[in-house]
Motif scaffolding. Structure first.
Motif, PDB file in Angstrom:
ATOM      1  N   ILE A 140     -21.136 -25.356 -21.928  1.00 14.89           N
ATOM      2  CA  ILE A 140     -19.977 -26.227 -22.118  1.00 14.89           C
ATOM      3  C   ILE A 140     -20.244 -27.234 -23.233  1.00 14.89           C
ATOM      4  O   ILE A 140     -19.398 -27.474 -24.105  1.00 14.89           O
ATOM      5  CB  ILE A 140     -19.638 -26.951 -20.802  1.00 14.89           C
ATOM      6  CG1 ILE A 140     -19.184 -25.949 -19.737  1.00 14.89           C
ATOM      7  CG2 ILE A 140     -18.554 -28.002 -21.031  1.00 14.89           C
ATOM      8  CD1 ILE A 140     -17.946 -25.175 -20.118  1.00 14.89           C
ATOM      9  N   GLU A 144     -18.109 -27.432 -26.834  1.00 16.70           N
ATOM     10  CA  GLU A 144     -17.353 -28.643 -27.176  1.00 16.70           C
ATOM     11  C   GLU A 144     -17.884 -29.297 -28.444  1.00 16.70           C
ATOM     12  O   GLU A 144     -17.107 -29.682 -29.337  1.00 16.70           O
ATOM     13  CB  GLU A 144     -17.411 -29.629 -26.008  1.00 16.70           C
ATOM     14  CG  GLU A 144     -16.630 -29.173 -24.786  1.00 16.70           C
ATOM     15  CD  GLU A 144     -16.630 -30.214 -23.681  1.00 16.70           C
ATOM     16  OE1 GLU A 144     -15.878 -30.032 -22.719  1.00 16.70           O
ATOM     17  OE2 GLU A 144     -17.392 -31.213 -23.801  1.00 16.70           O
ATOM     18  N   PHE A 303     -17.829 -32.470 -18.722  1.00 14.62           N
ATOM     19  CA  PHE A 303     -16.758 -31.913 -19.539  1.00 14.62           C
ATOM     20  C   PHE A 303     -16.199 -32.920 -20.541  1.00 14.62           C
ATOM     21  O   PHE A 303     -15.425 -32.537 -21.420  1.00 14.62           O
ATOM     22  CB  PHE A 303     -15.607 -31.414 -18.647  1.00 14.62           C
ATOM     23  CG  PHE A 303     -15.934 -30.178 -17.867  1.00 14.62           C
ATOM     24  CD1 PHE A 303     -15.813 -28.926 -18.441  1.00 14.62           C
ATOM     25  CD2 PHE A 303     -16.371 -30.273 -16.553  1.00 14.62           C
ATOM     26  CE1 PHE A 303     -16.115 -27.780 -17.730  1.00 14.62           C
ATOM     27  CE2 PHE A 303     -16.669 -29.126 -15.826  1.00 14.62           C
ATOM     28  CZ  PHE A 303     -16.545 -27.883 -16.417  1.00 14.62           C
TER      29      PHE A 303
END
Length: 361
Positions: A140, A144, A303
């Motif tokens: 993740i 990103e 996140f």
């Protein structure tokens, strides 16, 4: 009668000079086998090396023997051509062998942890004796950070290259080219230190009650600094390869310069531009030092790239490779294989999108 006519009349066309004698494949293979045997005798007989040196000595002996045999059968000119061709093929094989070795090592050691647990869990609450744990949080973070860095660096890099090629003249353009060349060789840790000193220590306290804060966005800024010069230089070279008559034809039809660049020049150079962008993305995805300096790394899933520590695949590999747990090396190899596969998938997808352009076919 001219000299050329006399030379042509003196040539008698017989089967011997119509058909050129060629060195047979059996002789070629025999020379190779003999070279390997002699190389082994020399290296192992003198005790000066292992099988790697045997191959090096055998290659030299093979080229010498091939030249000598081809000189007697085909002539010195053809022998030189055959020797140089063999040397080029040998250099190609030597260039491919390290790449093949890396790929084989990654696949053979990285498949051990290719399971759902690796891709669906993080390293949060995973101890040294726990065989579980995965790289979900690192995947993740990599996606990103690289995505944000690409959104920042690609428009700036492409527009900067367009300025240098289409508009840039004089001292200012030369200054920009000079700094781009300097930034191309900048160490990644310097980019990380720059973002640490500027963004983490000066800017981020404005949004965090006066306290410096690590974040994935800071890592993306550092990666964009590394990506920018590569994109500028590669795009500049691709734009310079666009034929001038394409521009001149558009100008002759009354098309403005900005529309010529947008509709003709950039689409024509798009495959090369995409290649340069993917090289920059691959470099950014594999960087460890900037992420360690400004994102801090984290074992849990995060996140939010704008708040809190965040990890990446490259940093995960670095941490697991230095971990004392006996389960850590398997995680490191699988994470490295995942990173390579991710870059490969992105490259293939970008190439397929670039080929859809009608002007680049």
């Amino acid at each position: 009668m001219s000299l050329l006519e006399r030379e042509l009349k003196s040539v008698v066309m017989t089967p011997d000079n119509i058909r050129t004698r060629k060195l047979s494949l059996g002789v070629n293979i025999g020379i190779a086998v003999l070279a390997v045997l002699l190389g082994a005798v020399v290296v192992y007989g003198l005790g000066i090396g292992n099988w790697v040196l045997v191959l090096v000595v055998a290659g030299i002996l093979y080229l010498a023997g091939l030249f000598a045999a081809a000189s007697r059968v085909e002539g010195r000119r053809a022998a030189r051509n055959r020797a140089w061709k063999s040397l080029i093929y040998s250099a190609c094989v030597l260039a491919i062998l390290p790449l093949a070795s890396v790929v084989w090592t990654l696949i053979s050691k990285g498949v051990e942890r290719l399971d759902g647990d690796f891709f669906g869990t993080s390293m949060n609450n995973i101890g040294a004796r726990d065989p579980n744990g995965g790289a979900y949080h690192a995947i993740i973070g990599t996606l990103e950070q690289v995505a944000i860095a690409t959104l920042i660096a690609v428009p700036l890099g492409v527009l900067g290259a367009i300025y240098l090629v289409e508009y840039g003249r004089g001292r200012f353009a030369n200054t920009v080219r000079f700094f781009v060349d300097v930034m191309t060789g900048i160490p990644s840790i310097v980019a990380g230190l720059f973002i640490l000193a500027f963004w983490v220590l000066i800017v981020s306290p404005w949004f965090n009650d006066g306290q410096p804060r690590f974040s994935g966005f800071a890592a993306a800024l550092a990666l964009s600094v590394l990506m920018l010069p590569t994109i500028v230089r590669s795009t500049e070279e691709m734009l310079r390869l666009v034929p001038g008559p394409l521009r001149e034809g558009a100008y002759a039809l009354g098309v403005p310069q900005w529309k010529t660049i947008l509709k003709i020049v950039v689409p024509t150079a798009l495959p090369g531009i995409v290649t340069g962008i993917m090289l920059a993305v691959a470099r950014a995805a594999g960087e460890t030092a900037p992420v360690l300096l400004v994102a801090g790394g984290a074992a849990a899933i995060n996140f939010d790239p704008f708040g809190g520590n965040q990890s990446s695949l490259a940093l995960f590999v670095y941490q697991q490779a230095g971990d004392a747990s006996r389960y850590a090396p398997a995680r490191a190899w699988t994470a490295a294989l995942t990173l390579v596969a991710l870059v490969l998938i992105l490259t293939i997808a970008a190439k397929m999108l670039a080929r859809r352009n009608s002007l680049s076919r």
